[in-house]
Write a protein that holds these residues in place. Structure first.
Motif, mmCIF file in Angstrom:
data_model
loop_
_atom_site.group_PDB
_atom_site.id
_atom_site.type_symbol
_atom_site.label_atom_id
_atom_site.label_comp_id
_atom_site.label_asym_id
_atom_site.label_seq_id
_atom_site.Cartn_x
_atom_site.Cartn_y
_atom_site.Cartn_z
ATOM 1 N N ARG A 1 60.717 51.638 29.172
ATOM 2 C CA ARG A 1 59.908 51.725 27.953
ATOM 3 C C ARG A 1 60.271 50.610 26.969
ATOM 4 N N CYS B 1 55.649 44.558 30.561
ATOM 5 C CA CYS B 1 55.512 43.758 31.769
ATOM 6 C C CYS B 1 54.109 43.213 31.956
ATOM 7 N N PHE C 1 51.731 40.611 34.640
ATOM 8 C CA PHE C 1 51.776 39.952 35.944
ATOM 9 C C PHE C 1 50.616 38.993 36.109
ATOM 10 N N ARG D 1 46.876 43.775 36.998
ATOM 11 C CA ARG D 1 47.148 45.191 37.323
ATOM 12 C C ARG D 1 46.530 46.167 36.336
ATOM 13 N N LEU E 1 43.607 49.105 35.467
ATOM 14 C CA LEU E 1 42.957 50.169 36.226
ATOM 15 C C LEU E 1 41.450 49.968 36.119
ATOM 16 N N PRO E 2 40.786 49.696 37.254
ATOM 17 C CA PRO E 2 39.389 49.257 37.210
ATOM 18 C C PRO E 2 38.416 50.316 36.707
ATOM 19 N N ASN E 3 38.794 51.592 36.814
ATOM 20 C CA ASN E 3 37.850 52.640 36.403
ATOM 21 C C ASN E 3 38.078 53.099 34.959
ATOM 22 N N LYS E 4 38.999 52.423 34.269
ATOM 23 C CA LYS E 4 39.234 52.777 32.873
ATOM 24 C C LYS E 4 38.776 51.630 31.973
ATOM 25 N N PHE F 1 46.510 54.501 28.244
ATOM 26 C CA PHE F 1 47.193 55.098 29.397
ATOM 27 C C PHE F 1 48.712 54.899 29.319
ATOM 28 N N ALA F 2 49.101 53.683 28.891
ATOM 29 C CA ALA F 2 50.526 53.368 28.829
ATOM 30 C C ALA F 2 51.262 54.273 27.846
ATOM 31 N N GLU G 1 49.930 57.344 26.861
ATOM 32 C CA GLU G 1 49.658 58.715 27.303
ATOM 33 C C GLU G 1 50.717 59.195 28.294
ATOM 34 N N VAL G 2 51.045 58.323 29.269
ATOM 35 C CA VAL G 2 51.938 58.765 30.342
ATOM 36 C C VAL G 2 53.404 58.776 29.924
ATOM 37 N N ILE G 3 53.717 58.293 28.723
ATOM 38 C CA ILE G 3 55.079 58.504 28.255
ATOM 39 C C ILE G 3 55.092 59.568 27.162
ATOM 40 N N GLY G 4 53.976 60.329 27.100
ATOM 41 C CA GLY G 4 53.959 61.527 26.272
ATOM 42 C C GLY G 4 53.785 61.279 24.780
ATOM 43 N N ARG H 1 48.599 46.185 26.813
ATOM 44 C CA ARG H 1 49.199 47.372 27.421
ATOM 45 C C ARG H 1 50.722 47.255 27.449
ATOM 46 N N MET I 1 61.128 65.398 27.968
ATOM 47 C CA MET I 1 59.831 65.013 27.406
ATOM 48 C C MET I 1 58.770 66.050 27.759
ATOM 49 N N PRO I 2 58.016 66.480 26.779
ATOM 50 C CA PRO I 2 56.981 67.479 27.088
ATOM 51 C C PRO I 2 55.837 66.850 27.889
ATOM 52 N N LEU J 1 55.754 51.405 35.712
ATOM 53 C CA LEU J 1 56.018 50.197 34.943
ATOM 54 C C LEU J 1 56.216 50.481 33.463
ATOM 55 N N VAL J 2 55.393 51.368 32.924
ATOM 56 C CA VAL J 2 55.486 51.599 31.485
ATOM 57 C C VAL J 2 56.493 52.697 31.160
ATOM 58 N N GLY J 3 57.143 53.236 32.195
ATOM 59 C CA GLY J 3 58.252 54.142 31.931
ATOM 60 C C GLY J 3 57.892 55.612 31.872
ATOM 61 N N ALA J 4 56.889 56.035 32.677
ATOM 62 C CA ALA J 4 56.638 57.474 32.788
ATOM 63 C C ALA J 4 57.767 58.085 33.609
ATOM 64 N N PHE K 1 56.822 63.449 35.437
ATOM 65 C CA PHE K 1 55.475 63.263 34.888
ATOM 66 C C PHE K 1 54.547 62.716 35.964
#
Lengths: 265, 293
Positions: free
Chosen positions: A79, A83, A85, A89, A91-94, A102-103, A105-108, A150, B1-2, B206-209, B213
């Motif tokens: 985190r 990164c 590249f 990289r 996501l083609p459908n977003k 997304f970046a 969201e997925v770390i909460g 991102r 993490m929730p 990559l983003v650290g999930a 999760f």
């Protein structure tokens, strides 16, 4: 901010990617890592992300020795590392917005944070107006800007870029470098692996050159190549305004390789 | 993490939909195998409940005519005592016989309603030295005055048990094989889902999930497939149970074989648990094997 202490990395099949490397990078620096393909540039970045483990030595990132981290802490290390590249990289459908969101969201991160930070960073990279587009509808340069947004949206301490201009034309590359420069000015350490001589020569930042796993040069305000073997502008077919300008900038240095000079004329 | 429940639900739903054919195959396989498990369990319980209702030592039942005079009954009792194949006999008079009927048919009040102590035949319940002599001994009493009917329930129950044991083994074997293929199908479905989402997974790493999760939506997807399969099985078993009840109403002899509702519920709960285990095992293997986090 980043320190390599006598780091050695050997891949299975006894290919030595890095041997006994020591590098020290302070907070807020902008560093180019150059070298031929297979010299160990990408390995260097992978080690920082702990995608790969080292054989010996120590790597310190933001005050932590990363090889000593337990596996569950690795995501938290990442985190702090944005990164980018060569192949974007995305996501083609977003949409652009969703890709960046997304970046977070997925770390909460909570939704309010996402809806506040994403437009901000999209404005920073100059895509505020295109947040509803899909990656397919953008040019290569714009896609790379989304990727940078991102990588940067979570305000990492360090931005790693693995040949971010490798797929872009010189003019677009210049724009991307301008963006990375802006991000660097916010205090973010930038580490960029590249083959792009014109860009390195234009930026005049610290250059670390790696050859067969050894650091053969570490130069403040350096240029791409000191000898002919490593001075190529791979990936850029035509001599364009920017590389010409870059070469003009560095005409003062006699260190330019002969092949490189030939290209400029 | 929730980890937000909304995220997991959305991801799981979209994964299942994208991969719906594979998911359907997995769900149906789980459903069929679990309904076999459920059927086998009900079969076992049904035979057990028959034994419990009658007692497994009643080899011979001699029903007297409800109107038979006391003399006939006494004569039978004497004959029974003198017959060497009979170990002992237990006599139930009108009232006792009625009470046993009430106990046996407590799940079918319509039958109990038409019974009265007066119309319920008194009965001798006898244990034999060698249960296989039942039909020979029965012939001895069939022709006696006052005898209405001689039945040998233990023998038919034993036949039934033998039959049901074979059936249970067959059902369980098929069920186990099908359950294994269900695990593999779920594993492959999750593997495909992981492959379909490899780009997202790469970005998440990559983003650290965190590892969990990234894993959780895939695990939940497997769990849901197992659970939906179990729901299919619960439906089939319930329908089958109702079907058997209806069928058995026609053969009153087997009425006690009908499994009380309570046991059906226990069986269904067991089926649901097995379904969840199958789903979790399948997806856990897939996640361990095919998902780098």
């Amino acid at each position: 901010m980043i320190r390599f202490d006598n780091v050695t990395k050997t891949y299975k099949g006894s290919v030595t990617a890095l041997s006994n490397i020591s590098i020290d990078i302070s907070k807020g620096e902008f560093v180019f890592v150059v070298g031929a393909s297979g010299s160990g540039k990408t390995t260097l970045l992978k080690l920082l992300l702990r995608e790969e483990r080292i054989d010996s030595g120590q790597i310190w990132v933001a005050g932590r020795e990363i090889d000593a981290l337990s596996n569950w802490r690795v995501p938290y290390l990442r985190r702090n590392l944005g990164c980018v590249f060569q192949d974007f990289r995305l996501l083609p459908n977003k949409t652009v917005f969703e890709n960046v969101a997304f970046a977070l969201e997925v770390i909460g991160r909570p939704r309010q944070v996402i809806s506040a930070q994403v437009p901000q960073v999209l404005d920073l990279v100059g895509l505020g107006q295109k947040s509803k587009r899909l990656p397919d509808e953008l040019s290569g340069g714009e896609q790379q800007r989304v990727a940078i947004a991102r990588a940067f949206v979570n305000r990492p301490l360090i931005l790693l870029a693995d040949e971010p201009t490798g797929n872009l034309d010189p003019t677009t590359s210049q724009g991307i470098m301008g963006l990375l420069d802006r991000i660097n000015r916010t205090g973010t350490t930038v580490l960029m692996a590249t083959h792009d001589a014109s860009i390195v020569d234009m930026m005049r930042r610290r250059v670390i050159e790696i050859e067969r796993g050894h650091v053969i040069r570490d130069q403040v305000r350096g240029i791409y190549g000191l000898d002919s073997s490593s001075s190529t502008t791979r990936g850029i077919p035509a001599v364009s305004a920017i590389s010409a300008a870059a070469d003009r900038l560095s005409t003062g240095t006699d260190a330019l390789g002969p092949r490189h000079r030939k290209r400029a004329h | 993490m929730p980890i937000s429940a909304g995220y997991v639900v959305r991801e799981t739903a979209s994964n299942l939909w994208r991969n719906r054919l594979m998911a359907l195959a997995a769900i149906l396989t789980v459903g069929v195998s679990l309904s076999l498990v459920g059927t086998a369990l009900l079969l076992r319980q049904s035979v057990n409940s028959q034994l419990a209702a009658l007692g497994d030592n009643v080899d011979l039942q001699i029903f007297m005519k409800p109107t038979a005079p006391l003399g006939d009954t006494n004569a039978i009792q004497t004959t029974a005592r003198e017959t060497s194949q009979i170990k002992r006999c237990n006599y139930l008079n009108h009232q006792q016989s009625y009470e046993q009927m009430v106990a046996l048919f407590k799940s079918q009040p319509s039958i109990i309603k038409v019974l009265t102590p007066a119309t319920t035949p008194p009965v001798f319940q006898c244990t034999l030295v060698h249960p296989k002599d039942a039909s020979a001994v029965a012939n001895l009493f069939n022709t006696q005055a006052g005898v209405y009917e001689v039945t040998f329930p233990a023998q038919s129950i034993r036949t039934l048990i033998a039959l049901s044991n074979v059936l249970q083994v067959v059902l369980f074997t098929i069920a186990v094989v099908l359950l294994m293929s269900a695990v593999v199908l779920i594993l492959m479905a999750i593997r495909m889902a992981i492959f379909a989402r490899r780009r997202e997974v790469a970005v998440m790493r990559l983003v650290g999930a965190t590892a969990w999760f990234i894993r959780l939506p895939f695990m939940v997807e497997g769990l849901v497939q197992g659970l939906l399969g179990a729901v299919v099985a619960v439906g089939i078993v319930l329908l089958g149970d109702i079907g058997i009840r209806t069928l058995l109403h026609r053969f009153s002899e087997f009425q006690s074989a009908v499994v009380p509702g309570h046991d059906v519920i226990v069986t269904e709960i067991l089926v649901v648990i097995v379904g969840m285990v199958v789903g979790v095992v399948g997806s856990a293997v897939a996640v361990r094997r095919f998902l780098t986090v």
